[in-house]
Design a protein around this motif. Sequence first.
Motif, short mmCIF file in Angstrom:
data_model
loop_
_atom_site.label_atom_id
_atom_site.label_comp_id
_atom_site.label_asym_id
_atom_site.label_seq_id
_atom_site.Cartn_x
_atom_site.Cartn_y
_atom_site.Cartn_z
N ILE A 1 0.85 -1.20 0.00
CA ILE A 1 0.00 0.00 0.00
C ILE A 1 0.89 1.25 0.00
N ARG A 2 1.88 1.24 0.88
CA ARG A 2 2.83 2.36 0.93
C ARG A 2 3.54 2.53 -0.41
N ASP A 3 4.01 1.43 -0.98
CA ASP A 3 4.81 1.52 -2.21
C ASP A 3 3.98 1.96 -3.41
N ALA A 4 2.65 1.77 -3.30
CA ALA A 4 1.78 2.23 -4.40
C ALA A 4 1.51 3.73 -4.30
N GLY A 5 2.05 4.37 -3.24
CA GLY A 5 1.93 5.82 -3.14
C GLY A 5 0.79 6.29 -2.26
N HIS A 6 0.15 5.36 -1.56
CA HIS A 6 -0.90 5.76 -0.63
C HIS A 6 -0.26 6.22 0.68
N GLU A 7 -1.05 6.98 1.44
CA GLU A 7 -0.57 7.47 2.73
C GLU A 7 -0.90 6.45 3.81
N LEU A 8 0.07 6.18 4.68
CA LEU A 8 -0.20 5.40 5.88
C LEU A 8 -0.24 6.36 7.06
N GLY A 9 -1.32 6.32 7.82
CA GLY A 9 -1.45 7.16 9.00
C GLY A 9 -1.66 6.30 10.23
N TYR A 10 -1.68 6.95 11.36
CA TYR A 10 -1.78 6.25 12.65
C TYR A 10 -3.22 6.29 13.15
N HIS A 11 -3.81 5.12 13.36
CA HIS A 11 -5.19 5.03 13.87
C HIS A 11 -5.11 4.93 15.39
N SER A 12 -5.40 6.05 16.04
CA SER A 12 -5.07 6.20 17.46
C SER A 12 -6.07 5.55 18.40
N GLU A 13 -5.51 4.84 19.38
CA GLU A 13 -6.30 4.31 20.49
C GLU A 13 -5.66 4.73 21.81
N VAL A 14 -5.14 5.95 21.84
CA VAL A 14 -4.28 6.34 22.96
C VAL A 14 -5.02 6.50 24.29
N ILE A 15 -6.29 6.89 24.23
CA ILE A 15 -7.04 6.98 25.50
C ILE A 15 -7.32 5.58 26.03
N ASP A 16 -7.64 4.66 25.12
CA ASP A 16 -7.82 3.26 25.53
C ASP A 16 -6.53 2.72 26.16
N GLN A 17 -5.42 2.97 25.51
CA GLN A 17 -4.13 2.49 26.02
C GLN A 17 -3.83 3.10 27.39
N ILE B 1 8.57 5.44 7.17
CA ILE B 1 7.77 6.57 6.70
C ILE B 1 7.80 7.68 7.74
N LYS B 2 7.31 8.84 7.33
CA LYS B 2 7.02 9.92 8.26
C LYS B 2 5.50 9.95 8.41
N VAL B 3 5.02 9.73 9.61
CA VAL B 3 3.58 9.77 9.87
C VAL B 3 3.18 11.23 10.08
N VAL B 4 2.35 11.75 9.18
CA VAL B 4 1.96 13.16 9.31
C VAL B 4 0.54 13.32 9.84
N GLY B 5 -0.21 12.21 9.86
CA GLY B 5 -1.60 12.33 10.26
C GLY B 5 -2.04 11.24 11.22
N VAL B 6 -2.98 11.64 12.08
CA VAL B 6 -3.54 10.74 13.09
C VAL B 6 -5.05 10.77 12.94
N ALA B 7 -5.68 9.61 13.10
CA ALA B 7 -7.14 9.56 13.17
C ALA B 7 -7.51 8.68 14.35
N SER B 8 -8.51 9.10 15.09
CA SER B 8 -8.86 8.38 16.31
C SER B 8 -9.82 7.25 16.01
N HIS B 9 -9.50 6.09 16.55
CA HIS B 9 -10.35 4.91 16.37
C HIS B 9 -11.46 4.89 17.41
N GLY B 10 -12.65 4.53 17.00
CA GLY B 10 -13.75 4.34 17.93
C GLY B 10 -13.91 2.87 18.23
N GLY B 11 -13.44 2.44 19.37
CA GLY B 11 -13.46 1.01 19.70
C GLY B 11 -14.58 0.64 20.64
N MET B 12 -14.34 -0.40 21.42
CA MET B 12 -15.38 -0.98 22.26
C MET B 12 -15.21 -0.65 23.73
#
Length: 254
Positions: free
Chosen positions: A112-128, A153-164
Motif C-alpha cells: 500500500i505504501r509503495d503504491a503511493g498511498h498514505e499510511l497514518g496512525y489510527h489512534s487508540e491512545v485513550i484506551d491504552q 515513513i514519516k507519519v503526518v496524520g492521526v485519526a482516532s479509532h472508535g473502539g469498544m
Amino acid sequence: MWVPVQIQGGHYNPAMSSNFHFTFQNLKRQLADVLENGYQCTTCAGYVELKRIGLPPLTWVNRVDIDVSVPKAGRLAGIFDELGVKGTFFVRLHANEYNPFSFENYKVLKAIRDAGHELGYHSEVIDQATIWDEDALACLRRDVDVLERMFDIKVVGVASHGGMTGLNNLDFWNGKKPSDLGFAYEGYDEEEEFGLFNNCYYVSDSEWTRWKCYNNGQLVGGDRRSIGEHAADKHPLLHTLIHPETYFDAHFYE
Ligand SMILES: [Zn+2]
C-alpha cells in the motif's frame, strides 16, 4: 460508461451477480462514478497541501480506517490503483483483530505504501492510557515512532479509532493542536490548516450495512445514499471514510 440504477430507496443496483450492496465491485463502480463527476481525489495529507494552495472545485478526500482486515485493505488499495487514485490508510497497532507485523499484513501494508498511498496512525491512545495506566502522549509518541520505523515513513496524520471501550480516543485532542505535536492533522480536527469534517460532505460506511452522511458536521438523518449518489450532487468537498472489512466479493460471511 456505467449508469447507476436506483432501486429500493436509492441503493445502487450492483447490476451483476450479487444481491448485496457492499461488494468490492460495486464500490469500484461508485468510486469511478465520483471521478466521472469531475472530482479530484486526494489523501488526507494531500488535502492539507491542496488547501494551502487552493482546493480544486470538486475535491474528494479518500480515507480508509483499517479497523479489522489488512488483506481487505489491500483489496481497496488495488481498486484505488486501478482507478488511479490515492487514499489514506489509518493503521492500528493494538487491535486484537490484526497484527500489522504479521508476515502477510506487513507485506500488504508495504505494498500500500509503495503504491503511493498514505499510511497514518489510527489512534487508540485513550484506551491504552486507561487500560495500561500509562501517559496518553507517551503512548502516542511511542506508537508513531514504531509505525514510522516499521514502514520507514514519516507519519503526518492521526485519526482516532472508535473502539469498544466506551472511551473516546478523540478526547486526547481536547486542548491540544496536532501541529503542537508535529502532525499535519487529526482526522476530525477543526484547525484552520485542516478543518475538514465541519466543511465537507462526509459519507461513511461505519454502520456496516448502510451509508450515513454528515453535511458540514451535521448528521443528515435518514440519508442512506451511497458515495456514487452523493457525487452526483457535486458537493464541492466530498470526504469518504470506508472500512475494508465492510466489503466482500459475494457475501459478508465469505
Ligand atoms: Zn477505527
